[in-house]
Every structure is written in C-alpha cells, then in structure tokens.
Write a protein that holds these residues in place. Structure first.
Motif, PDB file in Angstrom:
ATOM      1  N   LEU A 127       0.827  -1.207   0.000  1.00  0.00           N
ATOM      2  CA  LEU A 127       0.000   0.000   0.000  1.00  0.00           C
ATOM      3  C   LEU A 127       0.864   1.261   0.000  1.00  0.00           C
ATOM      4  O   LEU A 127       0.492   2.272  -0.600  1.00  0.00           O
ATOM      5  N   ASP A 128       2.006   1.192   0.653  1.00  0.00           N
ATOM      6  CA  ASP A 128       2.928   2.325   0.684  1.00  0.00           C
ATOM      7  C   ASP A 128       3.491   2.588  -0.708  1.00  0.00           C
ATOM      8  O   ASP A 128       3.478   3.721  -1.207  1.00  0.00           O
ATOM      9  N   ALA A 129       3.994   1.543  -1.359  1.00  0.00           N
ATOM     10  CA  ALA A 129       4.607   1.699  -2.680  1.00  0.00           C
ATOM     11  C   ALA A 129       3.601   2.126  -3.742  1.00  0.00           C
ATOM     12  O   ALA A 129       3.948   2.854  -4.681  1.00  0.00           O
ATOM     13  N   LYS A 130       2.368   1.713  -3.563  1.00  0.00           N
ATOM     14  CA  LYS A 130       1.332   2.054  -4.540  1.00  0.00           C
ATOM     15  C   LYS A 130       1.237   3.559  -4.758  1.00  0.00           C
ATOM     16  O   LYS A 130       1.013   4.027  -5.878  1.00  0.00           O
ATOM     17  N   GLU A 131       1.424   4.323  -3.698  1.00  0.00           N
ATOM     18  CA  GLU A 131       1.288   5.774  -3.787  1.00  0.00           C
ATOM     19  C   GLU A 131       2.383   6.413  -4.631  1.00  0.00           C
ATOM     20  O   GLU A 131       2.249   7.540  -5.074  1.00  0.00           O
ATOM     21  N   ARG A 132       3.457   5.689  -4.868  1.00  0.00           N
ATOM     22  CA  ARG A 132       4.589   6.250  -5.611  1.00  0.00           C
ATOM     23  C   ARG A 132       4.841   5.529  -6.932  1.00  0.00           C
ATOM     24  O   ARG A 132       5.858   5.760  -7.579  1.00  0.00           O
ATOM     25  N   MET A 133       3.903   4.682  -7.310  1.00  0.00           N
ATOM     26  CA  MET A 133       4.018   3.965  -8.587  1.00  0.00           C
ATOM     27  C   MET A 133       3.001   4.507  -9.578  1.00  0.00           C
ATOM     28  O   MET A 133       1.888   4.882  -9.186  1.00  0.00           O
ATOM     29  N   PRO A 134       3.336   4.548 -10.854  1.00  0.00           N
ATOM     30  CA  PRO A 134       2.387   5.048 -11.858  1.00  0.00           C
ATOM     31  C   PRO A 134       1.273   4.051 -12.113  1.00  0.00           C
ATOM     32  O   PRO A 134       1.408   2.855 -11.853  1.00  0.00           O
ATOM     33  N   ASP A 135       0.148   4.545 -12.613  1.00  0.00           N
ATOM     34  CA  ASP A 135      -0.958   3.664 -12.996  1.00  0.00           C
ATOM     35  C   ASP A 135      -0.600   2.955 -14.297  1.00  0.00           C
ATOM     36  O   ASP A 135      -0.270   3.588 -15.292  1.00  0.00           O
ATOM     37  N   VAL A 136      -0.676   1.632 -14.273  1.00  0.00           N
ATOM     38  CA  VAL A 136      -0.306   0.849 -15.458  1.00  0.00           C
ATOM     39  C   VAL A 136      -1.520   0.176 -16.066  1.00  0.00           C
ATOM     40  O   VAL A 136      -1.644   0.067 -17.272  1.00  0.00           O
ATOM     41  N   ALA A 137      -2.443  -0.305 -15.245  1.00  0.00           N
ATOM     42  CA  ALA A 137      -3.683  -0.936 -15.716  1.00  0.00           C
ATOM     43  C   ALA A 137      -3.409  -2.152 -16.585  1.00  0.00           C
ATOM     44  O   ALA A 137      -3.760  -2.210 -17.754  1.00  0.00           O
ATOM     45  N   VAL A 138      -2.770  -3.154 -15.995  1.00  0.00           N
ATOM     46  CA  VAL A 138      -2.523  -4.430 -16.675  1.00  0.00           C
ATOM     47  C   VAL A 138      -3.521  -5.447 -16.155  1.00  0.00           C
ATOM     48  O   VAL A 138      -3.735  -5.554 -14.949  1.00  0.00           O
ATOM     49  N   ASP A 139      -4.156  -6.204 -17.057  1.00  0.00           N
ATOM     50  CA  ASP A 139      -5.093  -7.236 -16.626  1.00  0.00           C
ATOM     51  C   ASP A 139      -4.333  -8.401 -16.006  1.00  0.00           C
ATOM     52  O   ASP A 139      -3.234  -8.752 -16.446  1.00  0.00           O
ATOM     53  N   GLY A 140      -4.924  -9.016 -14.998  1.00  0.00           N
ATOM     54  CA  GLY A 140      -4.283 -10.178 -14.397  1.00  0.00           C
ATOM     55  C   GLY A 140      -4.828 -10.461 -13.019  1.00  0.00           C
ATOM     56  O   GLY A 140      -5.653  -9.725 -12.490  1.00  0.00           O
ATOM     57  N   GLY A 141      -4.318 -11.532 -12.439  1.00  0.00           N
ATOM     58  CA  GLY A 141      -4.817 -11.966 -11.142  1.00  0.00           C
ATOM     59  C   GLY A 141      -3.804 -11.916 -10.039  1.00  0.00           C
ATOM     60  O   GLY A 141      -3.943 -12.624  -9.050  1.00  0.00           O
ATOM     61  N   GLY A 142      -2.763 -11.080 -10.204  1.00  0.00           N
ATOM     62  CA  GLY A 142      -1.767 -10.983  -9.156  1.00  0.00           C
ATOM     63  C   GLY A 142      -1.093 -12.302  -8.890  1.00  0.00           C
ATOM     64  O   GLY A 142      -0.818 -13.072  -9.807  1.00  0.00           O
ATOM     65  N   ALA A 143      -0.852 -12.585  -7.613  1.00  0.00           N
ATOM     66  CA  ALA A 143      -0.136 -13.802  -7.248  1.00  0.00           C
ATOM     67  C   ALA A 143      -1.071 -14.929  -6.830  1.00  0.00           C
ATOM     68  O   ALA A 143      -0.622 -15.963  -6.368  1.00  0.00           O
ATOM     69  N   ARG A 144      -2.362 -14.743  -6.969  1.00  0.00           N
ATOM     70  CA  ARG A 144      -3.303 -15.788  -6.567  1.00  0.00           C
ATOM     71  C   ARG A 144      -3.009 -17.085  -7.315  1.00  0.00           C
ATOM     72  O   ARG A 144      -2.777 -17.110  -8.518  1.00  0.00           O
ATOM     73  N   GLN A 145      -3.049 -18.185  -6.570  1.00  0.00           N
ATOM     74  CA  GLN A 145      -2.648 -19.447  -7.167  1.00  0.00           C
ATOM     75  C   GLN A 145      -3.578 -19.894  -8.293  1.00  0.00           C
ATOM     76  O   GLN A 145      -3.138 -20.536  -9.240  1.00  0.00           O
ATOM     77  N   ASP A 146      -4.868 -19.567  -8.212  1.00  0.00           N
ATOM     78  CA  ASP A 146      -5.760 -20.009  -9.278  1.00  0.00           C
ATOM     79  C   ASP A 146      -5.395 -19.358 -10.607  1.00  0.00           C
ATOM     80  O   ASP A 146      -5.585 -19.945 -11.663  1.00  0.00           O
TER      81      ASP A 146
END
Length: 216
Positions: A189-208
């Motif tokens: 959550l901290d890093a999010k504030e300093r990262m640009p918006d990229v808007a890539v589709d995906g499911g993160g690290a979820r195993q499914d």
C-alpha cells in the motif's frame, strides 16, 4: 528377347544398388537433452540463449544466467518464491520451461529497478516497492522477499491494491514462513502511492491464476 530383358533388369538392379551405396546415411535420433536455441529479452537486454527442452526457467535463470535472486522454494508452484515477470505479468519460474519465453521479455528481481529508472520513478536506484519493503520492515529471513516484491509490483499494476483486504487476497500465492504478512501488506500500500498507474489485466499472485483456473 528374354536375354535382353534379363540384361535390362540386371542393369536396373545394379544401378539401384549403386545408388543406395552412394546415398547419404540417414541421421540418427537426436538426444532429447540437447540444448535448443532461443531468443529472449532478459532484464532489458536482448540475448541469444540455449536451454534443454526439459529445463525450467527457474533453473536456467539461476544456473545458466547466475541470477540467483529468483529463489527455489517448493518447486511445485505453491509458494511463489520463484516469481518473475514475463511480458509484465507474474509467472512461476518453476512451472515455466525456459523455451516457453522465446521472443518474450523476462524481468527478475535483479532487473526491477531498471523499469523504475526508465519510468522516472526510481528511488535511490531502486524500485519503490523495494524501498517500501525496507521502510516497512516487510522481511525477516528475506528468502521469499524477491518473489513477494515481484508479485507485489504486479498486484499494484493490475489495480488490485485498493485496500489491505484486496492486497492480501491477490498476494495469497506468495507464502512467508516468517509470517511478515502485515508488514508486506503495508509495504504494498505504501509503494502504490509512488508507482504510476499501469492498468494491466491479471490476477496478481493468486494461485488459481498461476495455474490457469481463475477469472479476472
């Protein structure tokens, strides 16, 4: 007439035998362990490489390229320690064959800062997610940290970091045996504030999603 026919047949047979004798020998079966060439962009550098057909991306990165930041965890796709980015999306290197990244772009923890530098948002030569992990004490033994960071960057880029609950859900494919989960969540959550918006589709690290059974 019969003599002539016999002579003709004999001549043809002799010619066939000569032809067989001068033909190039058929090549034998190749060893399935022989390395095959492929091309890949690795941490921003286009390289010509080679790997055995059975060699995983994890083994190739660590043993051939000496990029040991990508960690060997379970080797069964269940812990997330080997997470890298392939064309910007998180992938488990232990379940990916090296030859499957032919013509693609692979980023490991060693190349993550380059992305931030290229985008103009690096912090002291590091990606904001790396500095956030340090600032929020989001590591103990540190073994899972490279994979955690790679997945965390993807989670933010995919827009799955709106709050702590969503971060925990989409980071669920990465295990921390030291149980630093609250600090990892805070770092994302901290890093999010300093990262640009990229808007890539995906499911993160979820195993499914890693195993191809999830829905965006």
């Amino acid at each position: 007439m019969l003599k002539g026919s016999a002579g003709a047949v004999g001549g043809l047979a002799a010619g066939a035998a000569m032809g067989q004798g001068t033909a190039a020998p058929a090549s034998g079966p190749t060893d399935p362990r022989d390395p095959l060439p492929f091309e890949v962009t690795l941490n921003g550098e286009l390289i010509q490489a080679a790997a055995e057909p059975r060699e995983t991306l994890l083994d190739w990165l660590r043993e051939t390229r000496e990029l040991t930041g990508t960690k060997v965890g379970c080797n069964h796709g269940q812990c997330g320690a080997c997470t890298v980015h392939v064309d910007g999306e998180p992938r488990l290197a232990c379940l990916t064959l090296a030859l499957q990244v032919e013509g693609r772009e692979v980023t490991t923890i060693e190349g993550l800062a380059r992305i931030a530098e290229a985008g103009g948002y690096a912090e002291d030569g590091l990606h904001p997610m790396q500095t956030a992990f340090v600032a929020n004490d989001a590591l103990q033994c540190g073994y899972c940290t490279p994979g955690q960071i790679m997945s965390a960057v993807a989670v933010v880029n995919e827009g799955h970091a709106s709050d702590a609950a969503e971060v925990r859900e989409y980071m669920s494919g990465n295990l921390c045996r030291c149980a630093a989960y609250p600090n990892i969540t805070a770092a994302v959550l901290d890093a999010k504030e300093r990262m640009p918006d990229v808007a890539v589709d995906g499911g993160g690290a979820r195993q499914d999603f890693h195993l191809g059974s999830g829905e965006a």
